[in-house]
Design a protein around this motif. Structure first.
Motif, short mmCIF file in Angstrom:
data_model
loop_
_atom_site.label_atom_id
_atom_site.label_comp_id
_atom_site.label_asym_id
_atom_site.label_seq_id
_atom_site.Cartn_x
_atom_site.Cartn_y
_atom_site.Cartn_z
N ILE A 185 0.88 -1.17 0.00
CA ILE A 185 0.00 0.00 0.00
C ILE A 185 0.91 1.21 0.00
N THR A 186 0.68 2.09 -0.99
CA THR A 186 1.49 3.30 -1.12
C THR A 186 0.59 4.51 -0.93
N ASN A 187 1.03 5.43 -0.07
CA ASN A 187 0.37 6.72 0.07
C ASN A 187 0.98 7.60 -1.01
N THR A 188 0.26 7.77 -2.11
CA THR A 188 0.82 8.53 -3.24
C THR A 188 0.86 10.02 -2.95
N THR A 189 0.04 10.50 -2.01
CA THR A 189 0.07 11.91 -1.63
C THR A 189 1.38 12.21 -0.91
N ALA A 190 1.75 11.36 0.03
CA ALA A 190 2.98 11.56 0.80
C ALA A 190 4.18 10.86 0.16
N GLN A 191 3.94 10.13 -0.93
CA GLN A 191 4.98 9.36 -1.62
C GLN A 191 5.74 8.44 -0.66
N SER A 192 4.95 7.63 0.07
CA SER A 192 5.58 6.69 1.01
C SER A 192 4.81 5.37 1.01
N VAL A 193 5.56 4.30 1.23
CA VAL A 193 4.96 2.97 1.36
C VAL A 193 4.56 2.81 2.82
N LEU A 232 -5.16 -14.22 -0.44
CA LEU A 232 -4.68 -13.09 0.35
C LEU A 232 -5.71 -12.74 1.42
N ASN A 233 -5.24 -12.61 2.66
CA ASN A 233 -6.12 -12.23 3.77
C ASN A 233 -5.25 -11.51 4.79
N SER A 234 -5.18 -10.19 4.67
CA SER A 234 -4.35 -9.38 5.55
C SER A 234 -5.07 -8.06 5.80
N PHE A 235 -4.44 -7.16 6.55
CA PHE A 235 -5.07 -5.87 6.79
C PHE A 235 -4.03 -4.81 7.14
N TRP A 236 -4.46 -3.57 7.07
CA TRP A 236 -3.70 -2.39 7.48
C TRP A 236 -4.68 -1.43 8.11
N VAL A 253 -2.73 3.63 -3.05
CA VAL A 253 -2.75 2.58 -4.08
C VAL A 253 -2.39 1.25 -3.41
N PHE A 254 -3.28 0.29 -3.58
CA PHE A 254 -3.02 -1.08 -3.14
C PHE A 254 -2.52 -1.83 -4.36
N GLU A 255 -1.39 -2.53 -4.22
CA GLU A 255 -0.80 -3.28 -5.33
C GLU A 255 -0.59 -4.73 -4.90
N LEU A 256 -1.11 -5.64 -5.72
CA LEU A 256 -0.86 -7.07 -5.54
C LEU A 256 -0.08 -7.52 -6.76
N ALA A 257 1.17 -7.94 -6.54
CA ALA A 257 2.05 -8.35 -7.65
C ALA A 257 2.43 -9.81 -7.46
N ILE A 258 2.33 -10.60 -8.54
CA ILE A 258 2.70 -12.01 -8.47
C ILE A 258 3.95 -12.26 -9.31
N ALA A 259 4.81 -13.13 -8.80
CA ALA A 259 5.99 -13.56 -9.55
C ALA A 259 5.62 -14.85 -10.28
N LYS A 260 5.66 -14.79 -11.61
CA LYS A 260 5.25 -15.95 -12.41
C LYS A 260 6.37 -16.98 -12.55
N ASN A 261 7.61 -16.57 -12.29
CA ASN A 261 8.75 -17.48 -12.40
C ASN A 261 9.94 -16.84 -11.71
N HIS A 262 11.07 -17.50 -11.74
CA HIS A 262 12.28 -16.96 -11.12
C HIS A 262 13.05 -16.03 -12.06
N SER A 263 12.52 -15.80 -13.25
CA SER A 263 13.18 -14.91 -14.22
C SER A 263 12.74 -13.47 -14.08
N GLY A 264 11.78 -13.21 -13.20
CA GLY A 264 11.35 -11.83 -12.98
C GLY A 264 10.08 -11.44 -13.71
N ASP A 265 9.37 -12.38 -14.33
CA ASP A 265 8.10 -12.05 -14.98
C ASP A 265 7.05 -11.81 -13.91
N ILE A 266 6.45 -10.62 -13.95
CA ILE A 266 5.52 -10.20 -12.90
C ILE A 266 4.22 -9.72 -13.54
#
Length: 143
Positions: free
Chosen positions: A81-89, A104-108, A119-132
């Protein structure tokens, strides 16, 4: 003296050999398919929370819930989760795992000091080569 093989027979055999050569050389040869012949399927993101455009007040719990499924074997995920107004994670987590489903089951808890675009971002790694692949959800937080 007569030739042992007739000239006409030699020409027929030569013509047949040339024809056979061209027919076999022009045929399409089978190849072993490579992974690039079958493009990877896109992951299916089902983010249940937060919803796009939701407003959270100070002290509200922002639930991070959803699933990601894919045909391929996944290699992990990151949640941010990024605070884009303050430009901080303000939140970061994730896990290195294998399988084709992520749950996924978490909270903030909202603790912003001023009205903020998030901005909430969920990124998955599809392999060990860096495909996201990633999914983004925009929401708002108020103090």
């Amino acid at each position: 003296m007569k030739p042992f093989i007739k000239r006409e027979t030699v020409l027929r055999v030569a013509l047949a050999a040339i024809l056979a050569f061209f027919i076999t050389s022009c045929s399409k040869k089978e190849q072993n398919p490579s992974p690039s012949d079958y493009p990877a399927q896109k992951a299916v993101f089902n983010i249940q929370s937060p919803k796009e455009g939701t407003v959270f007040n100070i002290g509200d719990t922002v639930w991070l819930k959803g699933t990601v499924t894919t045909q391929d074997d996944l290699h992990g995920y990151d949640v941010k989760i990024t605070n884009t107004t303050a430009q901080s994670v303000v939140f970061f987590g994730g896990d290195h795992l294998h399988g084709n489903t992520i749950v996924l089951n978490s909270f903030w808890v909202n603790n912003v000091k001023s009205p903020s675009e998030m901005v909430f971002e969920l990124a998955i790694a599809k392999n060990h080569s860096g495909d996201i692949e990633r999914q983004l959800v925009n929401f708002h937080c108020h103090p």
